[in-house]
Write a protein that holds these residues in place. Structure first.
Motif, PDB file in Angstrom:
ATOM      1  N   TYR A 135       3.119  -8.734   2.718  1.00 56.36           N
ATOM      2  CA  TYR A 135       1.966  -9.154   3.519  1.00 56.36           C
ATOM      3  C   TYR A 135       1.237 -10.343   2.999  1.00 56.36           C
ATOM      4  O   TYR A 135       0.305 -10.988   3.831  1.00 56.36           O
ATOM      5  CB  TYR A 135       0.830  -8.135   3.354  1.00 56.36           C
ATOM      6  CG  TYR A 135       1.107  -6.829   4.055  1.00 56.36           C
ATOM      7  CD1 TYR A 135       1.234  -6.789   5.494  1.00 56.36           C
ATOM      8  CD2 TYR A 135       1.452  -5.467   3.561  1.00 56.36           C
ATOM      9  CE1 TYR A 135       1.594  -5.704   6.162  1.00 56.36           C
ATOM     10  CE2 TYR A 135       2.062  -4.312   4.110  1.00 56.36           C
ATOM     11  CZ  TYR A 135       2.003  -4.499   5.335  1.00 56.36           C
ATOM     12  OH  TYR A 135       2.532  -3.471   6.187  1.00 56.36           O
ATOM     13  N   TYR A 163      -5.651   0.982   3.102  1.00 54.63           N
ATOM     14  CA  TYR A 163      -4.428   1.046   3.698  1.00 54.63           C
ATOM     15  C   TYR A 163      -4.393   2.428   4.412  1.00 54.63           C
ATOM     16  O   TYR A 163      -4.230   3.467   3.600  1.00 54.63           O
ATOM     17  CB  TYR A 163      -3.266   0.688   2.899  1.00 54.63           C
ATOM     18  CG  TYR A 163      -1.936   0.253   3.467  1.00 54.63           C
ATOM     19  CD1 TYR A 163      -1.699   0.647   4.817  1.00 54.63           C
ATOM     20  CD2 TYR A 163      -1.334  -0.762   3.150  1.00 54.63           C
ATOM     21  CE1 TYR A 163      -0.453   0.200   5.473  1.00 54.63           C
ATOM     22  CE2 TYR A 163      -0.079  -1.485   3.585  1.00 54.63           C
ATOM     23  CZ  TYR A 163       0.412  -0.808   4.809  1.00 54.63           C
ATOM     24  OH  TYR A 163       1.411  -1.274   5.480  1.00 54.63           O
ATOM     25  N   GLN A 165      -2.456   5.283   6.902  1.00 59.23           N
ATOM     26  CA  GLN A 165      -1.455   5.727   7.606  1.00 59.23           C
ATOM     27  C   GLN A 165      -1.222   7.275   7.912  1.00 59.23           C
ATOM     28  O   GLN A 165      -2.365   7.800   7.411  1.00 59.23           O
ATOM     29  CB  GLN A 165       0.033   5.443   6.820  1.00 59.23           C
ATOM     30  CG  GLN A 165       0.359   4.052   6.826  1.00 59.23           C
ATOM     31  CD  GLN A 165       1.845   3.643   6.054  1.00 59.23           C
ATOM     32  OE1 GLN A 165       2.277   4.628   5.467  1.00 59.23           O
ATOM     33  NE2 GLN A 165       2.370   2.567   6.324  1.00 59.23           N
ATOM     34  N   ILE A 192       1.698   2.291  -0.613  1.00 58.51           N
ATOM     35  CA  ILE A 192       0.807   1.180   0.246  1.00 58.51           C
ATOM     36  C   ILE A 192      -0.614   0.710  -0.654  1.00 58.51           C
ATOM     37  O   ILE A 192      -0.761  -0.560  -0.303  1.00 58.51           O
ATOM     38  CB  ILE A 192       0.398   1.821   1.592  1.00 58.51           C
ATOM     39  CG1 ILE A 192      -0.268   3.177   1.106  1.00 58.51           C
ATOM     40  CG2 ILE A 192       1.533   2.067   2.471  1.00 58.51           C
ATOM     41  CD1 ILE A 192      -0.856   4.067   2.522  1.00 58.51           C
ATOM     42  N   HIS A 195       0.185  -2.831  -1.931  1.00 57.89           N
ATOM     43  CA  HIS A 195       0.032  -3.601  -1.124  1.00 57.89           C
ATOM     44  C   HIS A 195      -1.437  -4.460  -0.961  1.00 57.89           C
ATOM     45  O   HIS A 195      -1.713  -5.614  -1.019  1.00 57.89           O
ATOM     46  CB  HIS A 195       0.330  -3.578   0.361  1.00 57.89           C
ATOM     47  CG  HIS A 195       1.879  -3.552   0.620  1.00 57.89           C
ATOM     48  ND1 HIS A 195       2.442  -4.812   0.527  1.00 57.89           N
ATOM     49  CD2 HIS A 195       2.788  -2.854   0.989  1.00 57.89           C
ATOM     50  CE1 HIS A 195       3.785  -4.611   0.785  1.00 57.89           C
ATOM     51  NE2 HIS A 195       3.813  -3.281   1.145  1.00 57.89           N
ATOM     52  N   ILE A 196      -2.595  -3.579  -0.904  1.00 58.77           N
ATOM     53  CA  ILE A 196      -3.888  -3.923  -0.789  1.00 58.77           C
ATOM     54  C   ILE A 196      -4.424  -4.408  -2.363  1.00 58.77           C
ATOM     55  O   ILE A 196      -5.191  -5.233  -1.985  1.00 58.77           O
ATOM     56  CB  ILE A 196      -4.854  -2.925  -0.199  1.00 58.77           C
ATOM     57  CG1 ILE A 196      -4.802  -1.416  -0.954  1.00 58.77           C
ATOM     58  CG2 ILE A 196      -4.509  -2.809   1.173  1.00 58.77           C
ATOM     59  CD1 ILE A 196      -5.705  -0.466  -0.516  1.00 58.77           C
ATOM     60  N   ALA A 264      -6.176   4.265  -0.022  1.00 63.55           N
ATOM     61  CA  ALA A 264      -4.860   4.120   0.420  1.00 63.55           C
ATOM     62  C   ALA A 264      -4.392   5.658   0.587  1.00 63.55           C
ATOM     63  O   ALA A 264      -4.734   6.608  -0.036  1.00 63.55           O
ATOM     64  CB  ALA A 264      -3.791   3.788  -0.832  1.00 63.55           C
ATOM     65  N   ASN A 273      -0.628   1.886  10.858  1.00 61.37           N
ATOM     66  CA  ASN A 273      -0.408   0.890   9.779  1.00 61.37           C
ATOM     67  C   ASN A 273      -1.547   0.210   9.612  1.00 61.37           C
ATOM     68  O   ASN A 273      -1.284  -1.140   9.614  1.00 61.37           O
ATOM     69  CB  ASN A 273       0.761   0.072  10.154  1.00 61.37           C
ATOM     70  CG  ASN A 273       1.427  -0.307   8.739  1.00 61.37           C
ATOM     71  OD1 ASN A 273       1.665   0.471   7.632  1.00 61.37           O
ATOM     72  ND2 ASN A 273       1.819  -1.768   8.811  1.00 61.37           N
ATOM     73  N   MET A 275      -3.692  -1.684   7.709  1.00 66.50           N
ATOM     74  CA  MET A 275      -3.874  -2.348   6.316  1.00 66.50           C
ATOM     75  C   MET A 275      -4.856  -3.257   6.496  1.00 66.50           C
ATOM     76  O   MET A 275      -4.835  -4.415   7.414  1.00 66.50           O
ATOM     77  CB  MET A 275      -2.359  -3.048   5.846  1.00 66.50           C
ATOM     78  CG  MET A 275      -2.709  -3.696   4.633  1.00 66.50           C
ATOM     79  SD  MET A 275      -3.200  -5.382   4.627  1.00 66.50           S
ATOM     80  CE  MET A 275      -2.500  -6.065   3.220  1.00 66.50           C
TER      81      MET A 275
END
Length: 383
Positions: A135, A163, A165, A192, A195-196, A264, A273, A275
């Motif tokens: 990302y 994030y 989902q 996930i 990622h953030i 998350a 998704n 994000m």
């Protein structure tokens, strides 16, 4: 290697991440002027039949059923690790010790101890290494970082990241490896949430230094998986225990003093998704949502948010692709990632994010788990 313009790539894993990495290796040379030409030499997986089928479908010249044999090969100079987290450390360390360059999927490892061992191996190895937080290569996120570096939002005061989902909201969805702690390390937090955390640290240029957290497992038992591929699976008759979190929620503080919140979850009905990250500063704000990945929202001078369509040739990475207004997709982030990695290998410069950056994220994840286990006690992130 005899041809200095060509570099051999061996990839381990052929499922979801293997497919998207393969797409990146195939396409990168068609759109970017590269100092090295990657050759997709070999792919490795445990099943001979499936690995050979993946090689034929995804464009790899050969197939192996033992990743150790892949690492030994003279036609492989780069090892791309697309396996579950429980094998990252063993494979990466062996590849680095064999003198290979290594790119490894996120999160870097399942534990801080494993990540530390990977960082030590990287520091003493001749090859270069990078953790694949794709990302960072979304043009809008890279543009957000540029705006922060240019001082356009001033002193950072708030970071708000989520994030969201919904792919496991069905309690009958099977117990795939991402729901097993021994394979995945953690659940939504590592899958996930990592990622953030990385995106927040990348955009702001600051680290998360402390957290107070809650985690929850909503569905504690699921049917075992009979077959699985990517994020899909078929279920067997027997049941098994879910051993990871379904959701993680935590607040924190950044090294520059800003307050941050992170969420998350894989239980947000309707969010596929999403994000998202918003950053508020003393002079302005930035906001991004991956479900509208070609847009960055920017506010300054006391006005409301204005939409920036991140498809202009002077925006990060975009000039290699299509005319303005023609958006990019998820797969392009991996092509950008591979492009940057090849540039680093060719010039001998340290790729970013490094294994040390991956370790930093792993330390945040560990602090979140520790805080949640201790009644949300504020927990410092170890340096």
């Amino acid at each position: 290697m005899s041809d200095k313009t060509t570099i051999g790539v061996g990839m381990i894993g052929y499922a979801f991440m293997g497919r998207v990495h393969s797409q990146a290796w195939r396409s990168v040379g068609a759109f970017f002027d590269l100092p090295l030409t990657p050759r997709m030499a070999v792919i490795a997986g445990r099943s001979k039949e499936r690995t050979q089928a993946a090689a034929a479908q995804l464009g790899w010249a050969d197939a192996e059923t033992d990743w150790r044999e892949l690492i030994k090969r003279d036609d492989v100079q780069i090892v791309d690790i697309c396996t579950p987290g429980d094998s990252h450390a063993e494979i990466a360390i062996a590849a680095l010790q064999a003198g290979k360059h290594v790119i490894c999927e996120k999160p870097l490892a399942n534990t801080v101890e494993e990540a530390e061992a990977m960082v030590r191996a990287a520091a003493s190895a001749p090859g270069l290494s990078m953790v694949a937080f794709n990302y960072r290569r979304v043009p809008a996120i890279a543009l957000a970082r540029r705006y922060v570096e240019e001082g356009r939002i001033g002193e950072i005061r708030h970071v708000r990241a989520a994030y969201l989902q919904d792919w496991i909201v069905d309690p009958e969805f099977p117990l795939v490896w991402r729901l097993q702690k021994d394979k995945a390390g953690s659940g939504a937090l590592g899958d996930i949430g990592a990622h953030i955390v990385d995106a927040a640290q990348f955009i702001t240029g600051q680290n998360v230094v402390g957290v107070s957290a809650l985690t929850e497992t909503f569905v504690k038992e699921r049917p075992l998986a009979a077959e699985s591929a990517g994020l899909g699976a078929s279920r067997a008759d027997s049941m098994g225990q879910v051993t990871v979190d379904d959701a993680a929620l935590f607040i924190g503080r950044l090294s520059g003093g800003a307050l941050a919140s992170f969420e998350a979850t894989r239980f947000a009905y309707g969010r596929k998704n999403a994000m998202r990250i918003e950053i508020n500063g003393s002079l302005g704000s930035l906001a991004f949502d991956f479900e509208a990945m070609n847009e960055l929202w920017f506010s300054s001078g006391g006005g409301g948010f204005e939409r920036i369509l991140v498809t202009e040739p002077d925006h990060p990475y975009v000039g290699a692709w299509w005319p303005p207004g023609h958006g990019l997709g998820y797969e392009h982030t991996f092509t950008h990632e591979i492009r940057d990695f090849l540039e680093a290998v060719a010039t001998g410069t340290d790729p970013s994010p490094s294994f040390a950056d991956g370790l930093r994220v792993q330390r945040v994840l560990e602090a979140v788990e520790q805080s949640a286990a201790e009644g949300s006690r504020y927990t410092k992130v170890e340096d």
